[in-house]
Design a protein around this motif. Structure first.
Motif, PDB file in Angstrom:
ATOM      1  N   PRO A   1       0.849  -1.195   0.000  1.00  0.00           N
ATOM      2  CA  PRO A   1       0.000   0.000   0.000  1.00  0.00           C
ATOM      3  C   PRO A   1       0.884   1.244   0.000  1.00  0.00           C
ATOM      4  CG  PRO A   1      -0.810  -1.607   1.583  1.00  0.00           C
ATOM      5  CD  PRO A   1       0.519  -2.120   1.110  1.00  0.00           C
ATOM      6  N   TRP A   2       0.547   2.199  -0.863  1.00  0.00           N
ATOM      7  CA  TRP A   2       1.443   3.340  -1.117  1.00  0.00           C
ATOM      8  C   TRP A   2       0.904   4.599  -0.460  1.00  0.00           C
ATOM      9  CZ3 TRP A   2       6.148   3.372  -3.506  1.00  0.00           C
ATOM     10  CH2 TRP A   2       6.675   4.619  -3.839  1.00  0.00           C
ATOM     11  N   ARG A   3       1.587   5.082   0.572  1.00  0.00           N
ATOM     12  CA  ARG A   3       1.190   6.328   1.219  1.00  0.00           C
ATOM     13  C   ARG A   3       1.654   7.500   0.352  1.00  0.00           C
ATOM     14  NH1 ARG A   3      -0.182   7.773   6.556  1.00  0.00           N
ATOM     15  NH2 ARG A   3      -0.950   9.929   6.445  1.00  0.00           N
ATOM     16  N   ALA A   4       0.726   8.345  -0.034  1.00  0.00           N
ATOM     17  CA  ALA A   4       1.010   9.435  -0.976  1.00  0.00           C
ATOM     18  C   ALA A   4       1.467  10.676  -0.211  1.00  0.00           C
ATOM     19  CB  ALA A   4      -0.213   9.728  -1.834  1.00  0.00           C
ATOM     20  N   ARG A   5       2.658  10.632   0.326  1.00  0.00           N
ATOM     21  CA  ARG A   5       3.173  11.716   1.163  1.00  0.00           C
ATOM     22  C   ARG A   5       3.387  12.998   0.367  1.00  0.00           C
ATOM     23  NH1 ARG A   5       2.521  10.320   6.552  1.00  0.00           N
ATOM     24  NH2 ARG A   5       3.349   8.239   6.968  1.00  0.00           N
ATOM     25  N   ALA A   6       3.912  12.868  -0.858  1.00  0.00           N
ATOM     26  CA  ALA A   6       4.153  14.073  -1.662  1.00  0.00           C
ATOM     27  C   ALA A   6       2.848  14.786  -1.965  1.00  0.00           C
ATOM     28  CB  ALA A   6       4.876  13.701  -2.959  1.00  0.00           C
ATOM     29  N   ALA A   7       1.819  14.039  -2.262  1.00  0.00           N
ATOM     30  CA  ALA A   7       0.513  14.639  -2.533  1.00  0.00           C
ATOM     31  C   ALA A   7      -0.047  15.304  -1.286  1.00  0.00           C
ATOM     32  CB  ALA A   7      -0.454  13.577  -3.060  1.00  0.00           C
ATOM     33  N   GLU A   8       0.117  14.675  -0.135  1.00  0.00           N
ATOM     34  CA  GLU A   8      -0.370  15.260   1.112  1.00  0.00           C
ATOM     35  C   GLU A   8       0.333  16.586   1.407  1.00  0.00           C
ATOM     36  OE1 GLU A   8      -1.496  11.100   3.472  1.00  0.00           O
ATOM     37  OE2 GLU A   8       0.306  12.225   4.010  1.00  0.00           O
ATOM     38  N   ARG A   9       1.625  16.603   1.210  1.00  0.00           N
ATOM     39  CA  ARG A   9       2.372  17.854   1.463  1.00  0.00           C
ATOM     40  C   ARG A   9       1.921  18.960   0.509  1.00  0.00           C
ATOM     41  NH1 ARG A   9       6.688  14.102   2.091  1.00  0.00           N
ATOM     42  NH2 ARG A   9       7.340  14.442  -0.078  1.00  0.00           N
ATOM     43  N   ALA A  10       1.692  18.600  -0.735  1.00  0.00           N
ATOM     44  CA  ALA A  10       1.288  19.597  -1.717  1.00  0.00           C
ATOM     45  C   ALA A  10      -0.079  20.180  -1.411  1.00  0.00           C
ATOM     46  CB  ALA A  10       1.282  18.976  -3.118  1.00  0.00           C
ATOM     47  N   LEU A  11      -0.945  19.404  -0.790  1.00  0.00           N
ATOM     48  CA  LEU A  11      -2.315  19.853  -0.554  1.00  0.00           C
ATOM     49  C   LEU A  11      -2.504  20.588   0.763  1.00  0.00           C
ATOM     50  CD1 LEU A  11      -4.559  16.911  -1.846  1.00  0.00           C
ATOM     51  CD2 LEU A  11      -4.534  19.280  -2.649  1.00  0.00           C
ATOM     52  N   THR A  12      -1.739  20.248   1.767  1.00  0.00           N
ATOM     53  CA  THR A  12      -1.948  20.843   3.082  1.00  0.00           C
ATOM     54  C   THR A  12      -1.734  22.359   3.021  1.00  0.00           C
ATOM     55  OG1 THR A  12      -1.189  18.802   4.130  1.00  0.00           O
ATOM     56  CG2 THR A  12      -1.243  20.792   5.492  1.00  0.00           C
ATOM     57  N   GLY A  13      -2.781  23.091   3.394  1.00  0.00           N
ATOM     58  CA  GLY A  13      -2.750  24.551   3.362  1.00  0.00           C
ATOM     59  C   GLY A  13      -3.172  25.159   2.037  1.00  0.00           C
ATOM     60  N   ALA A  14      -3.482  24.318   1.049  1.00  0.00           N
ATOM     61  CA  ALA A  14      -3.890  24.821  -0.267  1.00  0.00           C
ATOM     62  C   ALA A  14      -5.409  24.884  -0.371  1.00  0.00           C
ATOM     63  CB  ALA A  14      -3.339  23.919  -1.371  1.00  0.00           C
ATOM     64  N   PRO A  15      -5.952  25.721  -1.246  1.00  0.00           N
ATOM     65  CA  PRO A  15      -7.397  25.736  -1.473  1.00  0.00           C
ATOM     66  C   PRO A  15      -7.879  24.363  -1.945  1.00  0.00           C
ATOM     67  CG  PRO A  15      -6.389  27.688  -2.413  1.00  0.00           C
ATOM     68  CD  PRO A  15      -5.260  26.797  -1.996  1.00  0.00           C
ATOM     69  N   ALA A  16      -9.026  23.963  -1.441  1.00  0.00           N
ATOM     70  CA  ALA A  16      -9.594  22.653  -1.778  1.00  0.00           C
ATOM     71  C   ALA A  16     -10.286  22.729  -3.128  1.00  0.00           C
ATOM     72  CB  ALA A  16     -10.556  22.200  -0.690  1.00  0.00           C
ATOM     73  N   GLU A  17      -9.492  22.747  -4.181  1.00  0.00           N
ATOM     74  CA  GLU A  17     -10.001  22.908  -5.536  1.00  0.00           C
ATOM     75  C   GLU A  17      -9.442  21.811  -6.429  1.00  0.00           C
ATOM     76  OE1 GLU A  17      -8.690  26.791  -6.545  1.00  0.00           O
ATOM     77  OE2 GLU A  17     -10.082  27.809  -5.153  1.00  0.00           O
ATOM     78  N   ALA A  18     -10.187  21.500  -7.485  1.00  0.00           N
ATOM     79  CA  ALA A  18      -9.827  20.391  -8.365  1.00  0.00           C
ATOM     80  C   ALA A  18      -8.436  20.554  -8.961  1.00  0.00           C
ATOM     81  CB  ALA A  18     -10.869  20.240  -9.466  1.00  0.00           C
ATOM     82  N   GLU A  19      -8.062  21.776  -9.314  1.00  0.00           N
ATOM     83  CA  GLU A  19      -6.753  21.963  -9.934  1.00  0.00           C
ATOM     84  C   GLU A  19      -5.626  21.664  -8.957  1.00  0.00           C
ATOM     85  OE1 GLU A  19      -6.291  26.796  -9.335  1.00  0.00           O
ATOM     86  OE2 GLU A  19      -6.895  25.995 -11.286  1.00  0.00           O
ATOM     87  N   ASN A  20      -5.856  21.938  -7.687  1.00  0.00           N
ATOM     88  CA  ASN A  20      -4.848  21.609  -6.685  1.00  0.00           C
ATOM     89  C   ASN A  20      -4.815  20.108  -6.396  1.00  0.00           C
ATOM     90  OD1 ASN A  20      -3.986  24.272  -6.327  1.00  0.00           O
ATOM     91  ND2 ASN A  20      -5.628  24.691  -4.864  1.00  0.00           N
ATOM     92  N   PHE A  21      -5.975  19.470  -6.448  1.00  0.00           N
ATOM     93  CA  PHE A  21      -6.014  18.020  -6.280  1.00  0.00           C
ATOM     94  C   PHE A  21      -5.223  17.350  -7.408  1.00  0.00           C
ATOM     95  CE2 PHE A  21     -10.492  18.730  -4.342  1.00  0.00           C
ATOM     96  CZ  PHE A  21      -9.918  19.153  -3.151  1.00  0.00           C
ATOM     97  N   ALA A  22      -5.405  17.840  -8.632  1.00  0.00           N
ATOM     98  CA  ALA A  22      -4.682  17.283  -9.778  1.00  0.00           C
ATOM     99  C   ALA A  22      -3.183  17.518  -9.646  1.00  0.00           C
ATOM    100  CB  ALA A  22      -5.210  17.893 -11.075  1.00  0.00           C
ATOM    101  N   ALA A  23      -2.800  18.706  -9.215  1.00  0.00           N
ATOM    102  CA  ALA A  23      -1.373  19.008  -9.060  1.00  0.00           C
ATOM    103  C   ALA A  23      -0.741  18.137  -7.984  1.00  0.00           C
ATOM    104  CB  ALA A  23      -1.196  20.488  -8.721  1.00  0.00           C
ATOM    105  N   ALA A  24      -1.488  17.879  -6.919  1.00  0.00           N
ATOM    106  CA  ALA A  24      -0.975  17.021  -5.857  1.00  0.00           C
ATOM    107  C   ALA A  24      -0.791  15.593  -6.363  1.00  0.00           C
ATOM    108  CB  ALA A  24      -1.927  17.042  -4.664  1.00  0.00           C
ATOM    109  N   ALA A  25      -1.758  15.103  -7.121  1.00  0.00           N
ATOM    110  CA  ALA A  25      -1.628  13.768  -7.712  1.00  0.00           C
ATOM    111  C   ALA A  25      -0.422  13.701  -8.627  1.00  0.00           C
ATOM    112  CB  ALA A  25      -2.896  13.400  -8.466  1.00  0.00           C
ATOM    113  N   ASP A  26      -0.220  14.743  -9.421  1.00  0.00           N
ATOM    114  CA  ASP A  26       0.934  14.783 -10.325  1.00  0.00           C
ATOM    115  C   ASP A  26       2.247  14.757  -9.544  1.00  0.00           C
ATOM    116  OD1 ASP A  26      -0.713  14.855 -12.536  1.00  0.00           O
ATOM    117  OD2 ASP A  26      -0.624  17.047 -12.749  1.00  0.00           O
TER     118      ASP A  26
END
Length: 330
Positions: free
Chosen positions: A269-294
């Motif tokens: 199971p893969w913990r998505a730490r980079a995505a979590e860091r990218a999202l914490t403190g960011a606006p909860a918007e689709a473009e930020n979700f996509a950037a975090a996944a990337d």
């Protein structure tokens, strides 16, 4: 199938002693994976030590506000438990997505975490496989690999871990407890599964002869708004080609806390730490979700036929987090 002896353990220390006395023995819980592997010849134990009747079947609240889940709790009982459903809905959803009711009635929590890959080369004893026979090679690299790993693999193995429950527990920072002849121990699930490297046959960090006794899930208020989403190749029960366990806490439109774990993309199971860091403190918007996944998937190294998983996982992250953010805004 190789002939084997059968013995029922009376207590935890007795179970550990039985396995310690016979290096060819294996613990038997529900048997939903082990027995299949015995039939195919992948596993050839000389003795089965039945641990199903050990006093490890309870789900209890911890003083800190988490849950202690015994190793012999069935998947059905785990998914139906009211406190699991209330505090950790992603865990209930993961278990229900994992298998049919008949299998959930048999499968245990401890056994679920130890289930082995469904790679066809691993399951076929006529084929080479580094996970089954170290040093023989990994034919999946050039062969059938459309559902194999895109993260954390190596030239020695590209198989994926099949557990749905394990993905949810990884997002929840669960801790595995175990018993050995030297006494009890524990492993955070983040350290429980070993990296592939050049030793794919070594799958967990459990000490030799250890018996899993339970899983402790710490308190996680963020998990009250959480989801497990699984994509599979058919509508009936099947192993994932990609899955996401997600929990999201949004305040005034900004991500205050997020948990993300991926399934079916790595040997564990893969913990998505980079995505979590990218999202914490960011606006909860689709473009930020996509950037975090990337940001998380930038490390992906797909093979010839499984690059689709990169797009699949990106879209899955965006869809699940968008749903959770919309719920938070209501």
């Amino acid at each position: 199938m190789k002939e084997f002896a059968y013995q029922r353990a009376e207590d935890v220390s007795g179970a550990v002693a039985l396995l310690g006395a016979d290096p060819d023995a294996r613990f038997l819980g529900g048997g939903t994976n082990l027995v299949d592997l015995m039939k195919s010849g992948v596993e050839r134990p000389g003795r089965l030590v039945d641990v199903r009747q050990l006093p490890l079947g309870a789900i209890e609240s911890t003083p800190e506000g988490g849950l202690r889940i015994g190793a012999t709790v069935t998947n059905s009982d785990l998914a139906a438990h009211p406190e699991v459903r209330r505090r950790y809905p992603l865990l209930t959803q993961a278990v229900l997505a994992g298998a049919s009711g008949q299998l959930r009635n048999m499968a245990t929590v401890g056994g679920n975490l130890l289930q082995r890959t469904r790679c066809g080369y691993f399951a076929d004893v006529t084929k080479p496989c580094n996970k089954r026979e170290p040093g023989t090679g990994c034919p999946a690299l050039e062969g059938e690999h459309h559902n194999h790993a895109i993260l954390g693999a190596s030239e020695h193995c590209v198989a994926t871990h099949p557990s749905d429950m394990g993905v949810a527990l990884t997002a929840l920072d669960a801790v595995v407890t175990y018993e050995t002849a030297d006494g009890p121990g524990e492993l955070p699930l983040a350290d429980f599964y070993l990296p592939v490297d050049d030793t794919p046959h070594r799958e967990t960090a459990l000490p030799p002869g250890a018996l899993i006794t339970g899983v402790t899930v710490p308190p996680a208020p963020v998990a009250a708004r959480s989801r497990y989403r699984k994509v599979r190749e058919r509508a009936s029960y099947a192993f994932a080609i990609g899955s996401v366990a997600a929990a999201l806490d949004v305040s005034d439109g900004v991500v205050r806390e997020v948990r993300l774990a991926f399934g079916a993309v790595a040997s564990r199971p893969w913990r998505a730490r980079a995505a979590e860091r990218a999202l914490t403190g960011a606006p909860a918007e689709a473009e930020n979700f996509a950037a975090a996944a990337d940001a998380e998937l930038a490390a992906a190294r797909p093979l010839r036929d499984n690059a689709y998983k990169v797009t699949l996982m990106r879209n899955l992250v965006v869809a699940v987090l968008t749903e959770l953010a919309e719920e938070a805004a209501r």
